[in-house]
Design a protein around this motif. Structure first.
Motif, PDB file in Angstrom:
ATOM      1  N   ALA A 102    -132.780 -47.279  29.899  1.00  0.00           N
ATOM      2  CA  ALA A 102    -131.328 -47.267  30.082  1.00  0.00           C
ATOM      3  C   ALA A 102    -130.982 -48.032  31.352  1.00  0.00           C
ATOM      4  CB  ALA A 102    -130.800 -45.836  30.171  1.00  0.00           C
ATOM      5  N   ASN A 104    -127.458 -49.925  33.550  1.00  0.00           N
ATOM      6  CA  ASN A 104    -126.007 -50.129  33.615  1.00  0.00           C
ATOM      7  C   ASN A 104    -125.666 -51.592  33.331  1.00  0.00           C
ATOM      8  OD1 ASN A 104    -127.255 -50.574  36.248  1.00  0.00           O
ATOM      9  ND2 ASN A 104    -125.191 -51.031  36.977  1.00  0.00           N
ATOM     10  N   THR A 131    -130.819 -49.801  26.492  1.00  0.00           N
ATOM     11  CA  THR A 131    -129.591 -49.073  26.205  1.00  0.00           C
ATOM     12  C   THR A 131    -128.660 -49.199  27.396  1.00  0.00           C
ATOM     13  OG1 THR A 131    -130.719 -47.477  24.793  1.00  0.00           O
ATOM     14  CG2 THR A 131    -128.604 -46.810  25.703  1.00  0.00           C
ATOM     15  N   ASP A 133    -125.514 -48.031  29.642  1.00  0.00           N
ATOM     16  CA  ASP A 133    -124.658 -46.890  29.960  1.00  0.00           C
ATOM     17  C   ASP A 133    -124.234 -47.010  31.418  1.00  0.00           C
ATOM     18  OD1 ASP A 133    -123.268 -44.522  29.706  1.00  0.00           O
ATOM     19  OD2 ASP A 133    -124.949 -43.394  28.880  1.00  0.00           O
ATOM     20  N   ASP A 134    -123.207 -46.265  31.780  1.00  0.00           N
ATOM     21  CA  ASP A 134    -122.743 -46.249  33.157  1.00  0.00           C
ATOM     22  C   ASP A 134    -123.854 -45.731  34.071  1.00  0.00           C
ATOM     23  OD1 ASP A 134    -121.291 -44.560  35.491  1.00  0.00           O
ATOM     24  OD2 ASP A 134    -120.010 -46.247  34.899  1.00  0.00           O
ATOM     25  N   HIS A 137    -124.451 -42.145  34.417  1.00  0.00           N
ATOM     26  CA  HIS A 137    -124.787 -41.396  33.211  1.00  0.00           C
ATOM     27  C   HIS A 137    -126.146 -41.760  32.613  1.00  0.00           C
ATOM     28  CE1 HIS A 137    -120.744 -39.586  32.757  1.00  0.00           C
ATOM     29  NE2 HIS A 137    -120.365 -40.678  33.377  1.00  0.00           N
ATOM     30  N   THR A 138    -126.796 -42.805  33.110  1.00  0.00           N
ATOM     31  CA  THR A 138    -128.094 -43.184  32.536  1.00  0.00           C
ATOM     32  C   THR A 138    -129.136 -42.082  32.711  1.00  0.00           C
ATOM     33  OG1 THR A 138    -128.513 -44.394  34.602  1.00  0.00           O
ATOM     34  CG2 THR A 138    -127.820 -45.695  32.678  1.00  0.00           C
ATOM     35  N   GLU A 140    -128.734 -39.010  32.283  1.00  0.00           N
ATOM     36  CA  GLU A 140    -128.617 -38.059  31.176  1.00  0.00           C
ATOM     37  C   GLU A 140    -129.522 -38.463  30.007  1.00  0.00           C
ATOM     38  OE1 GLU A 140    -127.081 -35.214  31.239  1.00  0.00           O
ATOM     39  OE2 GLU A 140    -126.466 -35.610  33.309  1.00  0.00           O
ATOM     40  N   ARG A 141    -129.672 -39.763  29.824  1.00  0.00           N
ATOM     41  CA  ARG A 141    -130.548 -40.234  28.754  1.00  0.00           C
ATOM     42  C   ARG A 141    -132.012 -39.938  29.064  1.00  0.00           C
ATOM     43  NH1 ARG A 141    -127.969 -43.680  24.990  1.00  0.00           N
ATOM     44  NH2 ARG A 141    -125.802 -44.064  25.538  1.00  0.00           N
ATOM     45  N   THR A 152    -130.347 -45.974  37.640  1.00  0.00           N
ATOM     46  CA  THR A 152    -129.366 -44.907  37.761  1.00  0.00           C
ATOM     47  C   THR A 152    -128.832 -44.784  39.175  1.00  0.00           C
ATOM     48  OG1 THR A 152    -129.086 -42.492  37.552  1.00  0.00           O
ATOM     49  CG2 THR A 152    -131.286 -43.285  38.090  1.00  0.00           C
ATOM     50  N   ASP A 202    -115.211 -49.057  30.745  1.00  0.00           N
ATOM     51  CA  ASP A 202    -115.158 -48.109  29.623  1.00  0.00           C
ATOM     52  C   ASP A 202    -114.700 -46.763  30.152  1.00  0.00           C
ATOM     53  OD1 ASP A 202    -117.358 -46.913  30.864  1.00  0.00           O
ATOM     54  OD2 ASP A 202    -118.818 -47.748  29.475  1.00  0.00           O
ATOM     55  N   LYS A 204    -116.248 -44.188  30.952  1.00  0.00           N
ATOM     56  CA  LYS A 204    -117.097 -43.585  31.977  1.00  0.00           C
ATOM     57  C   LYS A 204    -116.970 -44.279  33.337  1.00  0.00           C
ATOM     58  CE  LYS A 204    -120.643 -42.146  28.643  1.00  0.00           C
ATOM     59  NZ  LYS A 204    -122.063 -42.300  28.237  1.00  0.00           N
TER      60      LYS A 204
END
Length: 304
Positions: A102, A104, A131, A133-134, A137-138, A140-141, A152, A202, A204
């Protein structure tokens, strides 16, 4: 003993999103994939997939996917250490290992691809599944087991992971000169920010809100354009759609050329980034981590 042909079929369906694409990836028929998963579900006594577009794993299915992914990494490391073992069972696809990461969007658009390219040049039988993601929030993955490593904003290691500082991204609030003249002729404050359209990546993305709080010392609700692409985000700012938070290295040229100007010169928003990776298969993930650390510290988009 677990049926690893069935486990690989399950992982392929989850990774590819459908039985047909999984079958192509494994070089078998869709009916063979379906039969293997059916047998696996009969053995485990429950559904492992939610059939749909795309197919997604149930909690039990995700647990099995995580297991087969870790086994695959351990076998990859063992084959590296003992080439005489060959390339697995001989079933098509065995020689390729997919590692999920993951990251950003801003890192992916600036420095991370250099890391990915350097890693895959060394580990030629490894594929990366990136993947986006913000950065808030990465992690969380990582917690959910959906990925094995992440860029992250979280410094504290996720359970079962190591964490290492990569550096800091400095974001600048910038807009086109015409936009600044139209919306901030009286200065940048709570009233003008409440009326000037902002650019947000987005739902997030909290960078704009965090910068506004630093400038105004309170929350201010701003009008928003949603632009979920780092390149289009900069282009939208240059075109006068709104103001937004940009990585300083990404917009240095536009600021130097006068296509963008800072709303409040010198008021950068620092965002520290960290590399977290699962402790499983340390040799393979450490190669990826080394490539990530090198890319983050070098080149025109190096982190401070």
């Amino acid at each position: 003993m677990l049926d690893y042909a069935a486990l690989n079929a399950l992982a392929a369906v989850v990774r590819e999103g459908s039985f047909e694409r999984a079958a192509r990836a494994l070089h078998v028929t869709p009916s063979a994939v379906s039969q293997r998963i059916k047998q696996l579900e009969e053995r485990t006594g429950g559904a492992l997939l939610v059939r749909g577009q795309p197919c997604v794993a149930t909690e039990a299915g995700l647990q099995l996917c995580r297991h087969v992914e870790r086994v695959g990494m351990l076998e990859h490391e063992l084959r590296d250490a003992m080439p005489v073992l060959g390339m697995g069972s001989g079933e098509a696809g065995d020689e390729r290992l997919t590692v999920r990461v993951a990251v950003n969007a801003d890192s992916l658009a600036t420095w991370f691809i250099a890391a990915a390219a350097a890693f895959t040049a060394q580990a030629r039988t490894v594929l990366l599944d990136l993947t986006v993601d913000d950065q808030d929030h990465t992690a969380e993955r990582l917690r959910s087991g959906a990925v094995l490593a992440a860029v992250t904003a979280l410094a504290k290691p996720v359970a079962g992971c190591n964490s290492e500082a990569l550096g800091t991204v400095h974001y600048v609030a910038a807009a086109s000169p015409a936009f600044v003249r139209d919306h901030f002729a009286r200065g940048v404050g709570a009233r003008t920010l409440a009326n000037a359209p902002s650019l947000v990546f987005d739902r997030k993305d909290r960078l704009q809100a965090r910068w506004v709080r630093r400038i105004c010392h309170r929350n201010v609700e701003t009008p928003r354009h949603w632009v979920p692409s780092p390149t289009a985000f900069v282009e939208a700012a240059c075109a006068g759609m709104g103001w937004g938070m940009h990585p300083a290295s990404m917009v240095a040229g536009a600021i130097r050329e006068g296509r963008l100007v800072e709303l409040v010169p010198g008021s950068t928003l620092p965002v520290p980034l960290y590399w977290q990776q699962a402790r499983a298969a340390p040799r393979l993930l450490e190669k990826l981590g080394a490539a990530v650390r090198a890319a983050a510290s070098q080149g025109p988009h190096a982190l401070a």
